[in-house]
Scaffold this motif. Structure first.
Motif, PDB file in Angstrom:
ATOM      1  N   VAL A 168      35.184  47.359  64.266  1.00  0.00           N
ATOM      2  CA  VAL A 168      35.461  46.735  62.975  1.00  0.00           C
ATOM      3  C   VAL A 168      34.222  45.972  62.505  1.00  0.00           C
ATOM      4  O   VAL A 168      33.681  45.139  63.240  1.00  0.00           O
ATOM      5  CB  VAL A 168      36.654  45.769  63.072  1.00  0.00           C
ATOM      6  CG1 VAL A 168      36.917  45.108  61.724  1.00  0.00           C
ATOM      7  CG2 VAL A 168      37.904  46.493  63.553  1.00  0.00           C
ATOM      8  N   VAL A 169      33.791  46.234  61.290  1.00  0.00           N
ATOM      9  CA  VAL A 169      32.665  45.502  60.704  1.00  0.00           C
ATOM     10  C   VAL A 169      33.094  44.056  60.459  1.00  0.00           C
ATOM     11  O   VAL A 169      34.169  43.790  59.916  1.00  0.00           O
ATOM     12  CB  VAL A 169      32.213  46.173  59.386  1.00  0.00           C
ATOM     13  CG1 VAL A 169      31.195  45.316  58.649  1.00  0.00           C
ATOM     14  CG2 VAL A 169      31.654  47.557  59.679  1.00  0.00           C
ATOM     15  N   ARG A 170      32.261  43.111  60.877  1.00  0.00           N
ATOM     16  CA  ARG A 170      32.596  41.683  60.776  1.00  0.00           C
ATOM     17  C   ARG A 170      32.036  41.009  59.522  1.00  0.00           C
ATOM     18  O   ARG A 170      32.570  40.008  59.057  1.00  0.00           O
ATOM     19  CB  ARG A 170      32.036  40.919  61.989  1.00  0.00           C
ATOM     20  CG  ARG A 170      32.481  41.419  63.358  1.00  0.00           C
ATOM     21  CD  ARG A 170      33.951  41.139  63.606  1.00  0.00           C
ATOM     22  NE  ARG A 170      34.271  41.079  65.023  1.00  0.00           N
ATOM     23  CZ  ARG A 170      34.589  42.125  65.780  1.00  0.00           C
ATOM     24  NH1 ARG A 170      34.601  43.331  65.240  1.00  0.00           N
ATOM     25  NH2 ARG A 170      34.888  41.976  67.053  1.00  0.00           N
ATOM     26  N   GLU A 171      30.938  41.528  58.997  1.00  0.00           N
ATOM     27  CA  GLU A 171      30.197  40.807  57.955  1.00  0.00           C
ATOM     28  C   GLU A 171      30.828  40.889  56.578  1.00  0.00           C
ATOM     29  O   GLU A 171      30.456  40.124  55.681  1.00  0.00           O
ATOM     30  CB  GLU A 171      28.748  41.328  57.890  1.00  0.00           C
ATOM     31  CG  GLU A 171      27.915  40.997  59.114  1.00  0.00           C
ATOM     32  CD  GLU A 171      28.087  41.982  60.258  1.00  0.00           C
ATOM     33  OE1 GLU A 171      27.338  41.860  61.243  1.00  0.00           O
ATOM     34  OE2 GLU A 171      28.963  42.879  60.183  1.00  0.00           O
ATOM     35  N   PHE A 172      31.736  41.818  56.372  1.00  0.00           N
ATOM     36  CA  PHE A 172      32.395  41.965  55.077  1.00  0.00           C
ATOM     37  C   PHE A 172      33.898  41.911  55.272  1.00  0.00           C
ATOM     38  O   PHE A 172      34.409  42.299  56.329  1.00  0.00           O
ATOM     39  CB  PHE A 172      31.982  43.278  54.391  1.00  0.00           C
ATOM     40  CG  PHE A 172      30.530  43.315  54.018  1.00  0.00           C
ATOM     41  CD1 PHE A 172      30.095  42.814  52.804  1.00  0.00           C
ATOM     42  CD2 PHE A 172      29.587  43.825  54.904  1.00  0.00           C
ATOM     43  CE1 PHE A 172      28.754  42.827  52.458  1.00  0.00           C
ATOM     44  CE2 PHE A 172      28.239  43.839  54.578  1.00  0.00           C
ATOM     45  CZ  PHE A 172      27.822  43.335  53.349  1.00  0.00           C
ATOM     46  N   CYS A 173      34.595  41.411  54.265  1.00  0.00           N
ATOM     47  CA  CYS A 173      36.019  41.164  54.440  1.00  0.00           C
ATOM     48  C   CYS A 173      36.752  41.354  53.114  1.00  0.00           C
ATOM     49  O   CYS A 173      36.138  41.538  52.061  1.00  0.00           O
ATOM     50  CB  CYS A 173      36.249  39.749  54.972  1.00  0.00           C
ATOM     51  SG  CYS A 173      35.621  38.445  53.898  1.00  0.00           S
ATOM     52  N   GLY A 174      38.073  41.300  53.188  1.00  0.00           N
ATOM     53  CA  GLY A 174      38.873  41.272  51.978  1.00  0.00           C
ATOM     54  C   GLY A 174      38.761  39.913  51.306  1.00  0.00           C
ATOM     55  O   GLY A 174      38.179  38.971  51.852  1.00  0.00           O
ATOM     56  N   HIS A 175      39.357  39.793  50.125  1.00  0.00           N
ATOM     57  CA  HIS A 175      39.158  38.581  49.330  1.00  0.00           C
ATOM     58  C   HIS A 175      40.280  38.421  48.318  1.00  0.00           C
ATOM     59  O   HIS A 175      40.918  39.399  47.912  1.00  0.00           O
ATOM     60  CB  HIS A 175      37.817  38.661  48.589  1.00  0.00           C
ATOM     61  CG  HIS A 175      37.675  39.908  47.759  1.00  0.00           C
ATOM     62  ND1 HIS A 175      38.110  39.984  46.452  1.00  0.00           N
ATOM     63  CD2 HIS A 175      37.183  41.139  48.065  1.00  0.00           C
ATOM     64  CE1 HIS A 175      37.873  41.202  45.979  1.00  0.00           C
ATOM     65  NE2 HIS A 175      37.312  41.931  46.939  1.00  0.00           N
ATOM     66  N   GLY A 176      40.484  37.201  47.914  1.00  0.00           N
ATOM     67  CA  GLY A 176      41.367  36.959  46.792  1.00  0.00           C
ATOM     68  C   GLY A 176      40.844  37.642  45.541  1.00  0.00           C
ATOM     69  O   GLY A 176      39.633  37.828  45.381  1.00  0.00           O
ATOM     70  N   VAL A 177      41.762  38.009  44.649  1.00  0.00           N
ATOM     71  CA  VAL A 177      41.362  38.693  43.422  1.00  0.00           C
ATOM     72  C   VAL A 177      42.346  38.306  42.323  1.00  0.00           C
ATOM     73  O   VAL A 177      43.513  38.042  42.585  1.00  0.00           O
ATOM     74  CB  VAL A 177      41.311  40.227  43.647  1.00  0.00           C
ATOM     75  CG1 VAL A 177      42.683  40.790  43.988  1.00  0.00           C
ATOM     76  CG2 VAL A 177      40.701  40.950  42.464  1.00  0.00           C
ATOM     77  N   GLY A 178      41.856  38.241  41.101  1.00  0.00           N
ATOM     78  CA  GLY A 178      42.706  37.841  39.980  1.00  0.00           C
ATOM     79  C   GLY A 178      41.888  37.826  38.704  1.00  0.00           C
ATOM     80  O   GLY A 178      41.343  38.842  38.295  1.00  0.00           O
ATOM     81  N   VAL A 204      47.277  36.670  45.961  1.00  0.00           N
ATOM     82  CA  VAL A 204      46.896  38.068  45.757  1.00  0.00           C
ATOM     83  C   VAL A 204      45.513  38.261  46.366  1.00  0.00           C
ATOM     84  O   VAL A 204      44.590  37.501  46.066  1.00  0.00           O
ATOM     85  CB  VAL A 204      46.867  38.454  44.262  1.00  0.00           C
ATOM     86  CG1 VAL A 204      46.477  39.927  44.109  1.00  0.00           C
ATOM     87  CG2 VAL A 204      48.223  38.201  43.609  1.00  0.00           C
ATOM     88  N   PHE A 205      45.406  39.265  47.224  1.00  0.00           N
ATOM     89  CA  PHE A 205      44.118  39.505  47.896  1.00  0.00           C
ATOM     90  C   PHE A 205      44.008  40.970  48.284  1.00  0.00           C
ATOM     91  O   PHE A 205      45.003  41.716  48.288  1.00  0.00           O
ATOM     92  CB  PHE A 205      43.957  38.613  49.134  1.00  0.00           C
ATOM     93  CG  PHE A 205      45.139  38.606  50.064  1.00  0.00           C
ATOM     94  CD1 PHE A 205      45.364  39.652  50.945  1.00  0.00           C
ATOM     95  CD2 PHE A 205      46.025  37.538  50.064  1.00  0.00           C
ATOM     96  CE1 PHE A 205      46.442  39.649  51.805  1.00  0.00           C
ATOM     97  CE2 PHE A 205      47.125  37.519  50.928  1.00  0.00           C
ATOM     98  CZ  PHE A 205      47.328  38.587  51.794  1.00  0.00           C
ATOM     99  N   THR A 206      42.775  41.374  48.611  1.00  0.00           N
ATOM    100  CA  THR A 206      42.529  42.737  49.077  1.00  0.00           C
ATOM    101  C   THR A 206      42.559  42.776  50.597  1.00  0.00           C
ATOM    102  O   THR A 206      42.201  41.813  51.271  1.00  0.00           O
ATOM    103  CB  THR A 206      41.183  43.286  48.591  1.00  0.00           C
ATOM    104  OG1 THR A 206      40.120  42.585  49.241  1.00  0.00           O
ATOM    105  CG2 THR A 206      41.038  43.142  47.078  1.00  0.00           C
TER     106      THR A 206
END
Length: 268
Positions: A168-178, A204-206
């Protein structure tokens, strides 16, 4: 920066942008064949977003601090590109895998999603990576409910893909979005259950795990955007935008052409 809690009415509005983002991928699906370039796909998507959907690309000209402006409506990440690939004039060839990530803005709301595509006939190894990554995203989605923790999502993803030999890649992640492209919280795709922020209705998030066939280490190319695996192993990613509801979750980025959820999903 605090987490923005959306009202049910706001989530209903946001679903339009999310559905449109998914419909861009529906529209592109039959076009992804050997010989097409990602630049051609991007031009088609740009016209479709602007003219057919009467929406705005969130990524054309997008420029976070320290980055050059992103030049396209799509991120097209081919083979060992992990994320943020810039469309170019190299024709896709039989056996390539490509992630297409698209975010549209409609009436001030962002809809963000991505899918994997196998060009022509993919290898067994490539198909397995794409399938495990898709299932891992849904393993994370299935953890979303009021009272759960963000760490539950990351743990579900990590504990599914690592025993299969992936990383699993650690440096990038999901995030809130709106109303903003990237909001709090950050949604890690690894971690310990019972840790990090508690989920409450209106978040709400990805969820968008990036999974490598080889080691998890990555590097950035000189263009300032493209991220690749250090060992040049294949990388896959899937992404949905998710709302926390009173009883569980709702996947906002669904459309007529969305791939069906895996058999273990309890119902969408």
């Amino acid at each position: 920066m605090s987490i923005v809690i959306k009202t049910p009415a706001e989530i209903a509005e946001m679903k339009t942008a999310c559905r449109l983002a998914s419909e861009v991928l529906d529209m592109l699906t039959p076009l992804i064949k050997p010989g097409v370039t990602t630049q051609e796909l991007d031009a088609i998507a740009t016209r479709y977003i602007q003219q057919e959907q009467q929406a705005i690309s969130a990524t054309i000209g997008y420029q976070p601090p320290g980055y050059p402006p992103f030049p396209a409506a799509l991120c097209t990440s081919v083979n060992h590109v992990v994320c943020h690939g810039i469309p170019n004039d190299r024709p896709l060839k039989n056996g390539d895998i490509v992630n297409i990530d698209v975010t549209v803005i409609k009436d001030g709301w962002h809809g963000d999603n991505s899918r994997m595509f196998i060009v022509g006939e993919g290898s067994i190894a490539a198909k397995r990576l794409c399938q495990f990554t898709y299932e891992a995203m849904w393993k994370g989605i299935e953890k979303v409910r009021p009272g759960a923790r963000l760490g539950d999502i990351g743990h579900a993803i990590q504990s599914y893909v690592e025993p299969a030999g992936f990383s699993v890649v650690r440096e990038f992640c999901g995030h809130g979005v709106g109303r903003k492209f990237h909001e709090e919280p950050q949604v890690l795709h690894y971690g310990r259950p019972g840790t990090l922020e508690e989920l409450v209705p209106g978040m709400v998030f990805t969820i968008e795990p990036m999974v490598n066939a080889g080691r998890r280490e990555i590097k950035e190319l000189p263009d300032g955007w493209t991220i690749v695996t250090k060992d040049r192993s294949l990388s896959a990613q899937w992404e949905h935008s998710i709302a926390v509801t009173e009883t569980g979750y709702e996947v906002l980025t669904l459309s007529a052409g969305s791939p069906p959820p895996p058999d273990f999903v309890r119902g969408v």
